[in-house]
Design an enzyme around this catalytic site. Structure first.
Site, PDB file in Angstrom:
ATOM      1  N   LEU A  68       0.810  -1.218   0.000  1.00 26.71           N
ATOM      2  CA  LEU A  68       0.000   0.000   0.000  1.00 26.71           C
ATOM      3  C   LEU A  68       0.845   1.271   0.000  1.00 26.71           C
ATOM      4  O   LEU A  68       0.312   2.362  -0.173  1.00 26.71           O
ATOM      5  CB  LEU A  68      -0.951   0.005   1.201  1.00 26.71           C
ATOM      6  CG  LEU A  68      -2.092  -1.014   1.136  1.00 26.71           C
ATOM      7  CD1 LEU A  68      -2.922  -0.951   2.407  1.00 26.71           C
ATOM      8  CD2 LEU A  68      -2.969  -0.792  -0.089  1.00 26.71           C
ATOM      9  N   ASP A 157       9.713  -9.683   3.341  1.00 26.75           N
ATOM     10  CA  ASP A 157       9.495  -9.391   1.923  1.00 26.75           C
ATOM     11  C   ASP A 157      10.261  -8.150   1.494  1.00 26.75           C
ATOM     12  O   ASP A 157      10.222  -7.112   2.168  1.00 26.75           O
ATOM     13  CB  ASP A 157       8.010  -9.200   1.640  1.00 26.75           C
ATOM     14  CG  ASP A 157       7.720  -9.138   0.149  1.00 26.75           C
ATOM     15  OD1 ASP A 157       8.105 -10.086  -0.542  1.00 26.75           O
ATOM     16  OD2 ASP A 157       7.140  -8.145  -0.297  1.00 26.75           O
ATOM     17  N   HIS A 239       5.191 -15.307  -3.362  1.00 29.22           N
ATOM     18  CA  HIS A 239       5.359 -15.211  -4.818  1.00 29.22           C
ATOM     19  C   HIS A 239       6.275 -16.279  -5.452  1.00 29.22           C
ATOM     20  O   HIS A 239       7.308 -15.972  -6.038  1.00 29.22           O
ATOM     21  CB  HIS A 239       5.821 -13.826  -5.239  1.00 29.22           C
ATOM     22  CG  HIS A 239       6.885 -13.192  -4.380  1.00 29.22           C
ATOM     23  ND1 HIS A 239       8.061 -13.811  -4.032  1.00 29.22           N
ATOM     24  CD2 HIS A 239       6.930 -11.962  -3.803  1.00 29.22           C
ATOM     25  CE1 HIS A 239       8.790 -13.003  -3.290  1.00 29.22           C
ATOM     26  NE2 HIS A 239       8.127 -11.881  -3.129  1.00 29.22           N
ATOM     27  N   ASP A 309       0.552  -9.595  -4.991  1.00 24.06           N
ATOM     28  CA  ASP A 309       1.810  -8.850  -4.872  1.00 24.06           C
ATOM     29  C   ASP A 309       1.650  -7.479  -5.534  1.00 24.06           C
ATOM     30  O   ASP A 309       2.533  -6.997  -6.250  1.00 24.06           O
ATOM     31  CB  ASP A 309       2.974  -9.622  -5.488  1.00 24.06           C
ATOM     32  CG  ASP A 309       4.343  -9.045  -5.070  1.00 24.06           C
ATOM     33  OD1 ASP A 309       4.377  -8.111  -4.237  1.00 24.06           O
ATOM     34  OD2 ASP A 309       5.369  -9.527  -5.586  1.00 24.06           O
TER      35      ASP A 309
END
Length: 470
Positions: A68, A157, A239, A309
């Site tokens: 975000l 991540d 991912h 993602d």
């Protein structure tokens, strides 16, 4: 804020993987909950009536991997624009990744983030905490404190842990805190300055590539740490992009859960030729063999979650060219439609790929009945990967239409085509590899916590009251 009202969604095909329901029904919502599921035409009257004839009525989608950007990079995305994009794509619950500035690495920062969420979010937002202080990959954060502050997981991540010892300690802390650990699979020594998959297309385009081994070597490091740890927490792999990773997961009994993204299931490194930096992400689009292995893995459950993602960037940043542009693509507004188009109705996918093979970047605009043959996923399986399973794995009260559950619902027309026009996105990001394509599966309505948030494909009213977060 818009308050919940009584809503009856009539005559749609109600698909709920959590209960096994797949039948034409009337769905009644009251007091922010699933109140009744009745035979078609027998649902109670309501303040708001929606005709879902010929449409799918499913649980609101759950995305466990969203960037975000707020705080720190609001020029790329904000909580408000990102959650409006989520609604347009059918997502009612999203998990915010921790690569922000500052990152959610302490209870104080998490609490400040939650205040922002309560003030501006249009759907449910669940923070994921940073695995290391300042995302510096040195000192691990206090996982238990982050969980108490409201984080539903922790993650490295974009800032992957580098040593087996550090991964082992992270697994131990996650087990003690009872929190999911989401791992970024990248050996940065191997990935180096690669900007796309290392293979024939990176050579043709004359750019450095990333070998598939970068993902696998990192996963082997997590496997070593995992095998040394008796108290195993929920480990979730972000991912996944390669056939080698799929092969390792198949051999790993009772191992971690895993996600992949719609672009890895439907595109290959050849697509970089057509979309340039808007098809540049990390990990990169891989080969046709990798794509096929991922499709098989998502069909048989080896990989059980589809996550976007979603990683927005500015137009200026993505205009710098393949070498200089940042990694990342947006996906909230296209994910469900991409899955329906390419995994539920594979005839559409085959037309698109055959056109690309002939050097044409835009897909066919004519869609024929014979293209609607069953693909690798049934519609209930697609909703399981996009709603039920991610909700269950991350401990969210989401992804189900069982009686009494929160009234988070998406209504989608499964055969309605629409054109992907990035300028019409709710997201600030325009960096999609599906620009200009025709997809099937148009989101017609979304309900969040019993409040109608999307009607006739457009956001309506004020922010739903349920957006106040966890």
């Amino acid at each position: 804020m818009t308050q919940a009202r009584t809503i009856t969604i009539r005559g749609g095909r109600v698909v709920c993987p959590a209960s096994g329901l797949d039948a034409v029904r009337d769905l009644h919502l009251a007091e922010g909950r699933i109140a009744a599921i009745e035979p078609a035409g027998q649902g109670p009257d309501a303040e708001i009536e929606l005709d879902a004839t010929g449409m799918i009525v499913g649980p609101g989608l759950v995305d466990v991997h969203v960037h975000l950007r707020e705080p720190g990079a609001e020029r790329k995305e904000t909580i408000e624009t990102g959650t409006r994009a989520a609604l347009r794509g059918g997502f009612t619950s999203i998990c915010a990744m921790p690569n922000t500035d500052p990152p959610p690495d302490s209870p104080e920062v998490v609490q400040a983030l939650r205040r922002r969420i309560r003030a501006t979010a249009w759907c449910r937002v669940y923070p994921i905490g940073a695995a290391t202080v300042g995302n510096a990959r040195e000192e691990l954060t206090d996982f238990a404190a982050l969980k108490r502050a409201g984080c539903i997981a922790v993650s490295d991540d974009a800032y992957p842990l580098r040593t087996v010892e550090q991964r082992r300690e992270a697994l131990l802390r996650a087990a003690e805190a009872g929190v999911t650990l989401t791992a970024h699979l990248e050996d940065e020594e191997l990935s180096g300055d690669g900007v796309m998959h290392e293979g024939r297309w990176s050579k043709r385009l004359g750019v450095p590539g990333q070998a598939a081994e970068t993902e696998v070597r990192c996963l082997e490091g997590w496997r070593e740490a995992w095998d040394d740890e008796t108290r195993r927490p929920p480990l979730h792999l972000a991912h996944v992009s390669t056939a080698l990773t799929v092969e390792l997961l198949r051999r790993w009994a009772n191992g971690p859960t895993a996600e992949t993204a719609p672009h890895y299931l439907t595109l290959t490194d050849e697509d970089v030729k057509f979309q340039g930096a808007n098809a540049k992400m990390n990990p990169p689009l891989r080969s046709e063999a990798d794509r096929e292995a991922l499709r098989q893995a998502i069909a048989d459950g080896t990989i059980s979650v589809i996550a976007t993602d979603h990683a927005p960037h500015t137009v200026e940043e993505k205009s710098r060219g393949l070498l200089e542009a940042p990694f990342g693509v947006v996906g909230l507004e296209t994910a469900l439609s991409v899955v329906i188009t390419d995994l539920v109705w594979p005839g559409i996918m085959s037309v698109r790929h055959s056109m690309r093979a002939r050097g044409q970047s835009r897909p066919a605009r004519v869609i024929k009945d014979e293209m609607f043959e069953q693909g690798p996923l049934t519609m209930p399986e697609a909703f399981a990967r996009l709603s039920r399973t991610p909700g269950e794995l991350f401990g969210l009260d989401a992804g189900t239409l069982k009686l009494g559950a929160p009234a988070d619902v998406v209504v989608v027309h499964p055969r309605k085509p629409w054109n992907v026009e990035p300028e019409e996105f709710e997201s600030k990001g325009r960096n999609t590899p599906f620009a200009g394509e025709t997809l099937l599966g148009k989101v017609e309505a979304v309900v969040v916590g019993g409040s109608l948030a999307v009607r006739d494909g457009e956001i309506v009213g004020e922010r739903p009251a349920a957006s106040e977060g966890p």
